[in-house]
Enzyme design. Structure first.
Site, PDB file in Angstrom:
ATOM      1  N   GLU A 161      39.230  48.205  46.965  1.00  0.00           N
ATOM      2  CA  GLU A 161      38.302  48.387  45.849  1.00  0.00           C
ATOM      3  C   GLU A 161      37.339  49.533  46.177  1.00  0.00           C
ATOM      4  O   GLU A 161      36.145  49.354  46.427  1.00  0.00           O
ATOM      5  CB  GLU A 161      37.635  47.044  45.531  1.00  0.00           C
ATOM      6  CG  GLU A 161      38.728  46.061  45.095  1.00  0.00           C
ATOM      7  CD  GLU A 161      38.297  44.616  44.899  1.00  0.00           C
ATOM      8  OE1 GLU A 161      37.084  44.344  44.947  1.00  0.00           O
ATOM      9  OE2 GLU A 161      39.190  43.774  44.696  1.00  0.00           O
ATOM     10  N   GLU A 357      32.824  43.232  38.498  1.00  0.00           N
ATOM     11  CA  GLU A 357      34.154  43.831  38.580  1.00  0.00           C
ATOM     12  C   GLU A 357      34.012  45.178  37.891  1.00  0.00           C
ATOM     13  O   GLU A 357      33.956  45.250  36.658  1.00  0.00           O
ATOM     14  CB  GLU A 357      35.197  42.970  37.848  1.00  0.00           C
ATOM     15  CG  GLU A 357      35.448  41.616  38.465  1.00  0.00           C
ATOM     16  CD  GLU A 357      36.362  41.673  39.698  1.00  0.00           C
ATOM     17  OE1 GLU A 357      36.880  42.759  40.033  1.00  0.00           O
ATOM     18  OE2 GLU A 357      36.533  40.618  40.321  1.00  0.00           O
TER      19      GLU A 357
END
Ligand code: 0X9
Ligand code: ZN
Length: 535
Positions: A161, A357
């Site tokens: 990520e 997110e």
């Protein structure tokens, strides 16, 4: 290598069977395979492993290949070698992203250039022995001040990520470089302790870019006893309802929860950091990619039982989502999991907790690896949301009313006080009243008629006709929906006596603990248990 179309199809079918049998969870080797034609590359692709890079001019590709496919590749007549992999850099076109070492350099630069408001320290080591770094940002960074609200922003539990360290670094940079130039950043730094962790998983993230290509790696790099598969999912390893729904007991699974709660040094280090600072009021864990603002719980569809805490999470999530154009939802609305950061932080510690997110959306093909042009806008949007979080971290439930990051009073000759304030965000607004008393604990009365209308960027109110030689105390009253009213202050102003030759309050000798120009900041003695300034 030339093959007819027919034999290619036959071979591909054969290889599809081979691919299905290969152990994609087992050990892999990094290979450079000579594959000059598209047919060659198709044959290799059909073995089932993903090709990281193709060099069309020189006719080769690179890939992490499951070891049990090596004999097959040899048998098919492909030439390959296993180059020594020592680069831990992003692919060339991803250079603007910061790997672990580059993050550390950037943090060190912030620390060296602004030592008065930063402390860079290690708070643990990873499985492979790397340091976990944290930048503390506050006006007195070497000394913890339990009376200040503390915020933790932690990035990259999940190796791939890669946008998340960028947001953490951007946040640190905005706060540190805005100090002394931007009024709000200055107030935030002066009145909070902000802990920024740009990566909790350096082992995993360095592995993810090993060889200059991406490997879609999620977990840390734990060696799991009795298994060839490496790694524990750090976001399933926290100690609240650990090992339950949405986590796996299989070492090869991407959501492997580890052998015990906090079995991993990375999560144990974050736990210890949080346990060591009882003033932490809010935690934000940065993930990607789905454009969501999540809040606890993730282990159950039930809402948080405490109504104030539930609505505080929900409302803060809504305001942060508005800044980022994300969708706010309880995390179990996404899917049920156990052992994530938020569930532990709220479930065990009672800390108001969120997960972002980040973008891009779930449908975007660049997924975990957005192009570098995505960094700047993503960071800006996320920081606008983090601004809301810091702004409410002194008392998160104020989000159900409002909060201020500035409330000051200044004497203005000959007989007035100028009150200035700014709110983080006004919610369910009715408006403001300025209340005044002649003693700190006195009978506060409104000095303005009606309400000062809400939704202004900055407020100023001048209270005239004050008596010479008198000290005045002011509260700022925000009228919510009745149960959500909140008072900030007090701040004070001393009007010079008629025979004072110097009207400058700071030079006034009788004026020991209450300067006339009172800043009204959180460390102000006047500003104790009255609600205080939200700074
Ligand atoms: O699954 C996770 O750990 C997070 N998503 S990610 O794609 N970054 O891996 C979300 C965790 C949030 N918690 C729940 N959904 N319960
Ligand atoms: Zn994640």
């Amino acid at each position: 290598m030339k093959r007819t179309l027919l034999s290619l199809i036959a071979l591909s079918l054969l290889l599809f069977a081979a691919a299905a049998q290969a152990d994609f969870f087992g050990e892999r080797t990094y290979l450079r395979i000579e594959a000059p034609s598209v047919e060659d590359r198709t044959v290799l692709a059909n073995l089932g492993f993903s090709i990281d890079y193709v060099n069309l001019e020189e006719g080769y590709l690179t890939a992490w290949v499951p070891n049990d496919l090596l004999p097959k590749i040899k048998e098919l007549g492909f030439l390959y070698e296993s180059p020594v992999v020592d680069t831990k850099d992003f692919p060339a076109n991803y250079a603007p992203y910061h790997n672990y070492n580059e993050q550390l350099t950037a943090l060190q630069d912030l620390n060296t250039q602004h030592p008065e408001i930063t402390d860079l320290f290690t708070f643990g080591q990873t499985v492979e022995g790397r340091n976990l770094w944290c930048l503390k940002i506050s006006a007195n960074p070497l000394q913890d001040d339990p009376s200040l609200p503390a915020v933790v922003i932690v990035a990259e539990h999940h190796a791939r990520e890669i946008l998340t360290p960028e947001v953490a670094l951007y946040t640190a940079t905005q706060l540190v470089e805005g100090y002394g130039t931007d009024e709000k950043m200055t107030a935030y730094v002066d009145n909070h302790e902000i802990y920024v962790i740009t990566t909790l998983n350096p082992d995993g993230s360095l592995f993810d870019i090993q060889g200059g290509s991406f490997h879609m790696w999620r977990k840390n790099r734990q060696v799991n006893a009795g298994s060839a598969c490496l790694g524990v999912d750090l976001n399933r390893n926290y100690g609240y309802k650990w090992g339950g729904v949405g986590s796996s007991g299989m070492a090869c699974a991407d959501t492997y929860h580890g052998t015990a709660a906090f079995s991993e040094p990375e999560t144990a280090a974050l736990r210890d950091l949080v346990n060591a600072h009882a003033n932490i009021t809010t935690i934000l864990s940065l993930h990607s990619h789905a454009k969501l603002v999540l809040y606890p719980f993730g282990y159950t569809y039930e809402h948080i039982a405490d109504q104030i805490d539930y609505y505080t999470h929900k409302t803060l999530a809504e305001y942060m989502a508005a800044e980022t154009k994300f969708t706010p939802t309880q995390s179990s609305g996404l899917y049920l999991t156990t052992g994530d950061t938020m569930d532990w932080a709220y479930g065990v510690k009672g800390i108001i907790s969120f997960t972002f997110e980040l973008g891009p959306s779930q449908l975007d093909v660049t997924g975990f690896y957005p192009k570098p042009s995505f960094i700047e806008p993503s960071c800006q949007a996320a920081f606008n949301a983090i601004d809301v979080l810091i702004g409410f971290s002194s008392e998160p439930s104020y989000v159900l009313a409002t909060n201020v990051w500035k409330f000051t009073a200044e004497y203005k000759a000959p007989d007035a006080a100028v009150l200035k304030w700014a709110s983080v965000r006004e919610t369910r607004p009715q408006g403001w009243k300025v209340l005044r008393a002649e003693t700190e604990d006195g009978d506060y009365q409104a000095v303005n008629d009606g309400f000062i209308q809400p939704n202004q960027a900055a407020y100023e109110y001048t209270d005239e006709g004050l008596e010479a030689g008198q000290t005045y105390y002011y509260l700022l009253h925000y009228e919510g929906t009745g149960q959500n009213d909140v008072d900030f202050g007090p701040v004070s102003v001393e009007v010079p006596g008629a025979d004072d030759d110097d009207a400058s309050p700071a030079d006034d000798d009788d004026n020991d603990d209450n300067d006339s120009a009172d800043s009204g900041t959180a460390d102000d003695d006047d500003n104790d248990d009255e609600g205080g300034c939200g700074c």
